[in-house]
Design a protein around this motif. Structure first.
Motif, PDB file in Angstrom:
ATOM      1  N   LEU A   1       3.425 -55.904  -4.399  1.00 25.18           N
ATOM      2  CA  LEU A   1       3.086 -54.366  -4.196  1.00 25.18           C
ATOM      3  C   LEU A   1       2.770 -53.486  -5.570  1.00 25.18           C
ATOM      4  O   LEU A   1       1.709 -52.751  -5.664  1.00 25.18           O
ATOM      5  CB  LEU A   1       3.806 -53.739  -3.065  1.00 25.18           C
ATOM      6  N   ASP A   2       3.654 -53.491  -6.194  1.00 27.46           N
ATOM      7  CA  ASP A   2       3.581 -52.704  -7.521  1.00 27.46           C
ATOM      8  C   ASP A   2       2.331 -53.280  -8.341  1.00 27.46           C
ATOM      9  O   ASP A   2       1.710 -52.305  -8.957  1.00 27.46           O
ATOM     10  CB  ASP A   2       4.975 -52.759  -8.459  1.00 27.46           C
ATOM     11  N   LYS A   3       2.388 -54.681  -8.658  1.00 31.55           N
ATOM     12  CA  LYS A   3       1.387 -55.209  -9.178  1.00 31.55           C
ATOM     13  C   LYS A   3      -0.047 -54.866  -8.882  1.00 31.55           C
ATOM     14  O   LYS A   3      -1.080 -54.541  -9.566  1.00 31.55           O
ATOM     15  CB  LYS A   3       1.175 -56.714  -9.408  1.00 31.55           C
ATOM     16  N   TRP A   4      -0.262 -54.832  -7.661  1.00 30.42           N
ATOM     17  CA  TRP A   4      -1.570 -54.604  -6.831  1.00 30.42           C
ATOM     18  C   TRP A   4      -2.154 -53.139  -7.344  1.00 30.42           C
ATOM     19  O   TRP A   4      -3.227 -52.784  -7.458  1.00 30.42           O
ATOM     20  CB  TRP A   4      -1.704 -54.697  -5.336  1.00 30.42           C
ATOM     21  N   ILE A   5      -0.921 -52.107  -7.342  1.00 27.65           N
ATOM     22  CA  ILE A   5      -1.220 -50.597  -7.169  1.00 27.65           C
ATOM     23  C   ILE A   5      -1.400 -50.471  -8.759  1.00 27.65           C
ATOM     24  O   ILE A   5      -2.314 -49.629  -9.155  1.00 27.65           O
ATOM     25  CB  ILE A   5      -0.217 -50.120  -6.660  1.00 27.65           C
TER      26      ILE A   5
ATOM     27  N   THR B   1      -0.903 -52.463 -11.839  1.00 26.47           N
ATOM     28  CA  THR B   1      -1.351 -53.474 -12.771  1.00 26.47           C
ATOM     29  C   THR B   1      -2.701 -53.672 -12.643  1.00 26.47           C
ATOM     30  O   THR B   1      -3.739 -53.345 -13.446  1.00 26.47           O
ATOM     31  CB  THR B   1      -0.391 -54.488 -12.729  1.00 26.47           C
ATOM     32  N   TYR B   2      -3.076 -54.008 -11.270  1.00 22.98           N
ATOM     33  CA  TYR B   2      -4.533 -54.311 -10.826  1.00 22.98           C
ATOM     34  C   TYR B   2      -5.230 -52.945 -10.748  1.00 22.98           C
ATOM     35  O   TYR B   2      -6.471 -53.119 -10.834  1.00 22.98           O
ATOM     36  CB  TYR B   2      -4.570 -55.064  -9.811  1.00 22.98           C
ATOM     37  N   LYS B   3      -4.400 -51.986 -10.350  1.00 25.66           N
ATOM     38  CA  LYS B   3      -5.222 -50.535 -10.058  1.00 25.66           C
ATOM     39  C   LYS B   3      -6.208 -50.800  -9.160  1.00 25.66           C
ATOM     40  O   LYS B   3      -7.132 -49.997  -9.248  1.00 25.66           O
ATOM     41  CB  LYS B   3      -5.719 -50.174 -11.290  1.00 25.66           C
ATOM     42  N   PHE B   4      -5.960 -51.553  -7.902  1.00 31.00           N
ATOM     43  CA  PHE B   4      -6.990 -51.415  -6.874  1.00 31.00           C
ATOM     44  C   PHE B   4      -6.759 -50.293  -5.857  1.00 31.00           C
ATOM     45  O   PHE B   4      -5.655 -49.961  -5.674  1.00 31.00           O
ATOM     46  CB  PHE B   4      -6.463 -52.815  -5.905  1.00 31.00           C
ATOM     47  N   PRO B   5      -7.886 -49.692  -5.557  1.00 32.03           N
ATOM     48  CA  PRO B   5      -7.686 -48.793  -4.617  1.00 32.03           C
ATOM     49  C   PRO B   5      -7.312 -49.218  -3.134  1.00 32.03           C
ATOM     50  O   PRO B   5      -7.363 -50.514  -2.935  1.00 32.03           O
ATOM     51  CB  PRO B   5      -9.143 -48.103  -4.354  1.00 32.03           C
ATOM     52  N   LEU B   6      -6.864 -48.287  -2.225  1.00 31.96           N
ATOM     53  CA  LEU B   6      -6.000 -48.870  -0.781  1.00 31.96           C
ATOM     54  C   LEU B   6      -7.097 -49.866  -0.227  1.00 31.96           C
ATOM     55  O   LEU B   6      -6.816 -50.810   0.406  1.00 31.96           O
ATOM     56  CB  LEU B   6      -5.626 -47.852  -0.210  1.00 31.96           C
ATOM     57  N   GLU B   7      -8.308 -49.139  -0.050  1.00 33.72           N
ATOM     58  CA  GLU B   7      -9.365 -50.126   0.778  1.00 33.72           C
ATOM     59  C   GLU B   7      -9.707 -51.432   0.323  1.00 33.72           C
ATOM     60  O   GLU B   7      -9.886 -52.267   1.059  1.00 33.72           O
ATOM     61  CB  GLU B   7     -10.624 -49.401   0.918  1.00 33.72           C
ATOM     62  N   VAL B   8      -9.409 -51.794  -0.808  1.00 32.12           N
ATOM     63  CA  VAL B   8      -9.688 -52.973  -1.471  1.00 32.12           C
ATOM     64  C   VAL B   8      -8.513 -53.830  -1.163  1.00 32.12           C
ATOM     65  O   VAL B   8      -8.637 -55.091  -0.564  1.00 32.12           O
ATOM     66  CB  VAL B   8      -9.773 -53.030  -2.992  1.00 32.12           C
ATOM     67  N   ILE B   9      -7.365 -53.338  -1.069  1.00 31.57           N
ATOM     68  CA  ILE B   9      -5.908 -54.082  -0.655  1.00 31.57           C
ATOM     69  C   ILE B   9      -6.106 -54.370   0.981  1.00 31.57           C
ATOM     70  O   ILE B   9      -5.734 -55.324   1.257  1.00 31.57           O
ATOM     71  CB  ILE B   9      -4.653 -53.240  -1.091  1.00 31.57           C
ATOM     72  N   PHE B  10      -6.665 -53.378   1.584  1.00 35.46           N
ATOM     73  CA  PHE B  10      -6.469 -53.504   3.018  1.00 35.46           C
ATOM     74  C   PHE B  10      -7.606 -54.665   3.338  1.00 35.46           C
ATOM     75  O   PHE B  10      -7.417 -55.452   4.320  1.00 35.46           O
ATOM     76  CB  PHE B  10      -7.142 -52.272   3.720  1.00 35.46           C
ATOM     77  N   LYS B  11      -8.408 -54.623   2.608  1.00 34.07           N
ATOM     78  CA  LYS B  11      -9.668 -55.833   2.966  1.00 34.07           C
ATOM     79  C   LYS B  11      -9.115 -57.270   2.637  1.00 34.07           C
ATOM     80  O   LYS B  11      -9.328 -58.041   3.232  1.00 34.07           O
ATOM     81  CB  LYS B  11     -10.898 -55.475   1.896  1.00 34.07           C
ATOM     82  N   ALA B  12      -8.131 -57.367   1.322  1.00 37.28           N
ATOM     83  CA  ALA B  12      -7.617 -58.626   1.355  1.00 37.28           C
ATOM     84  C   ALA B  12      -6.685 -58.897   2.264  1.00 37.28           C
ATOM     85  O   ALA B  12      -6.590 -60.008   2.764  1.00 37.28           O
ATOM     86  CB  ALA B  12      -6.623 -58.590  -0.212  1.00 37.28           C
TER      87      ALA B  12
ATOM     88  N   ILE C   1      -5.657 -63.636  -3.075  1.00 37.30           N
ATOM     89  CA  ILE C   1      -7.017 -63.047  -2.971  1.00 37.30           C
ATOM     90  C   ILE C   1      -7.203 -61.801  -4.175  1.00 37.30           C
ATOM     91  O   ILE C   1      -8.211 -62.093  -4.679  1.00 37.30           O
ATOM     92  CB  ILE C   1      -7.000 -62.393  -1.401  1.00 37.30           C
ATOM     93  N   LEU C   2      -6.054 -61.045  -4.106  1.00 37.33           N
ATOM     94  CA  LEU C   2      -6.458 -59.969  -4.967  1.00 37.33           C
ATOM     95  C   LEU C   2      -6.449 -60.528  -6.386  1.00 37.33           C
ATOM     96  O   LEU C   2      -7.190 -59.779  -7.375  1.00 37.33           O
ATOM     97  CB  LEU C   2      -5.204 -58.984  -4.904  1.00 37.33           C
ATOM     98  N   THR C   3      -5.716 -61.607  -6.913  1.00 33.61           N
ATOM     99  CA  THR C   3      -5.556 -61.754  -8.225  1.00 33.61           C
ATOM    100  C   THR C   3      -6.802 -62.617  -8.431  1.00 33.61           C
ATOM    101  O   THR C   3      -7.389 -62.216  -9.745  1.00 33.61           O
ATOM    102  CB  THR C   3      -4.460 -62.998  -8.456  1.00 33.61           C
ATOM    103  N   SER C   4      -7.616 -63.211  -7.616  1.00 31.11           N
ATOM    104  CA  SER C   4      -8.795 -63.656  -7.864  1.00 31.11           C
ATOM    105  C   SER C   4      -9.916 -62.608  -8.108  1.00 31.11           C
ATOM    106  O   SER C   4     -10.957 -62.842  -8.974  1.00 31.11           O
ATOM    107  CB  SER C   4      -9.223 -64.764  -6.770  1.00 31.11           C
ATOM    108  N   TRP C   5     -10.016 -61.656  -7.512  1.00 30.72           N
ATOM    109  CA  TRP C   5     -10.722 -60.494  -7.417  1.00 30.72           C
ATOM    110  C   TRP C   5     -10.430 -59.798  -8.685  1.00 30.72           C
ATOM    111  O   TRP C   5     -11.541 -59.451  -9.247  1.00 30.72           O
ATOM    112  CB  TRP C   5     -10.625 -59.477  -6.408  1.00 30.72           C
TER     113      TRP C   5
ATOM    114  N   LEU D   1     -13.810 -57.687  -9.884  1.00 29.86           N
ATOM    115  CA  LEU D   1     -14.059 -57.207  -8.429  1.00 29.86           C
ATOM    116  C   LEU D   1     -13.470 -55.954  -7.951  1.00 29.86           C
ATOM    117  O   LEU D   1     -12.088 -56.274  -7.745  1.00 29.86           O
ATOM    118  CB  LEU D   1     -14.261 -58.135  -7.665  1.00 29.86           C
ATOM    119  N   MET D   2     -13.593 -54.650  -8.464  1.00 29.91           N
ATOM    120  CA  MET D   2     -12.420 -53.637  -8.269  1.00 29.91           C
ATOM    121  C   MET D   2     -13.042 -53.067  -6.968  1.00 29.91           C
ATOM    122  O   MET D   2     -12.074 -51.798  -6.788  1.00 29.91           O
ATOM    123  CB  MET D   2     -12.471 -52.737  -9.382  1.00 29.91           C
ATOM    124  N   THR D   3     -14.216 -52.789  -6.422  1.00 30.23           N
ATOM    125  CA  THR D   3     -14.322 -52.123  -5.132  1.00 30.23           C
ATOM    126  C   THR D   3     -14.946 -52.975  -4.294  1.00 30.23           C
ATOM    127  O   THR D   3     -15.269 -54.066  -4.494  1.00 30.23           O
ATOM    128  CB  THR D   3     -15.627 -51.119  -5.664  1.00 30.23           C
TER     129      THR D   3
END
Length: 328
Positions: free
Chosen positions: A228-232, A234-245, A264-268, A273-275
């Protein structure tokens, strides 16, 4: 009900160390002092032990108050409280305070430190924040942070305020926060406030993700928290992208699987693919267009080269009926 066993020799009087009076008694709750003195009296009188109910009844306290008092003095190093069994019974050994080295915690002379105005004020403010008196061990710890971690009093008070806001007043929890701040090289109020904001923002997002997945905070283990910390952060994904995954994970395997979502998120992330718009464009490019349904049967050479024959059905009938050689 607990029983406390004493190791002692019978005496006609109860000697109380001046060190206890000067250093420990003045900082402790009155109820805790009562339990210590009565316990010491039983010990010096040659009693083998006494139950918590008798101590509580004699002192007009609750049994939990008695147990809390013994735990307090054990933390102070004034007694050694050793469990005897799993039934809540303990052996109580009173420490000879004359042999106890003053200020042995981090080589701090606590009595000397308490004579310093800023240090004394800081400790009094900590007691107000915690709503209880500090043990000498706690005071030594907070004073030691000024030297060991180079924390100014304002930062130490902010650590206490932050811990209290979390409903945590145990000194062990507070110490963990201090170590985390030291490891993050925090030295000023501004750095501490920035650190708190980043951490709070992260946990607000984590809670939203867990709520979306239908999970609870207590159900998250360290490896999942790291993801979870990595997604937020390190990857700095917005919440809507994480919800999409998360949605894609549910569609494909019908359950919330952290490793699958992480894949999925690592591939993006690797594909830049950030949005949601980036993801939609990528899907459009990679999804093949449907071909029109103008199917034609395959050309089978054997079928097409078959020689079409024409039959004389009258002649065929005569052969079948045996009329071929008839004179008629």
């Amino acid at each position: 009900m607990s029983t406390f066993m004493f190791k002692s020799k019978a005496q006609d009087y109860t000697p109380v160390s001046n060190i206890f009076i000067d250093k420990y008694m003045v900082r402790a709750r009155g109820d805790f002092v009562k339990v210590y003195l009565l316990g010491l009296k039983y010990c010096m009188s040659g009693e083998l032990g006494v139950s918590s109910s008798i101590l509580a009844s004699t002192l007009h306290l609750l049994e939990t108050d008695v147990l809390n008092a013994w735990n307090y003095w054990n933390d102070e190093g004034v007694i050694n409280m050793i469990p005897i069994d799993n039934m809540g019974n303990f052996s109580i050994q009173f420490v000879d305070l004359n042999e106890k080295i003053e200020g042995n915690d981090n080589n701090i002379n606590l009595l000397k430190e308490l004579n310093k105005g800023p240090t004394k004020d800081m400790l009094q403010d900590i007691e107000k924040l915690l709503g209880r008196p500090l043990s000498s061990k706690e005071m030594s710890m907070y004073v030691g942070w000024q030297k060991e971690y180079n924390f100014p009093p304002e930062v130490i008070l902010l650590i206490i305020q932050y811990s209290v806001s979390k409903g945590k007043t145990d000194f062990r929890y507070i110490e963990k926060i201090a170590i985390a701040w030291f490891d993050s090289n925090i030295k000023t109020i501004e750095e501490a406030q920035s650190f708190i904001k980043r951490r709070e923002d992260k946990w607000i997002k984590i809670k939203k993700i867990l709520t979306y997945l239908g999970a609870k905070d207590g159900e998250v283990m360290k490896p999942q928290e790291d993801m979870l910390d990595k997604w937020i952060n390190t990857y700095k994904f917005p919440l809507e992208v994480i919800f999409k995954a998360c949605d894609i994970c549910f569609e494909r395997i019908n359950k919330a699987e952290f490793k699958y979502i992480d894949g999925i998120l690592t591939s993006w992330y690797k594909d830049g693919l950030m949005t949601l718009e980036d993801i939609a464009k990528k899907d459009t490019k990679t999804t093949p267009a449907r071909k029109p349904n103008n199917f034609k049967p395959p050309q089978n050479s054997t079928f097409n080269n078959f020689e079409q024959r024409s039959y004389n059905f009258d002649e065929l009938e005569k052969k079948l009926l045996g009329w071929e050689n008839s004179d008629d």
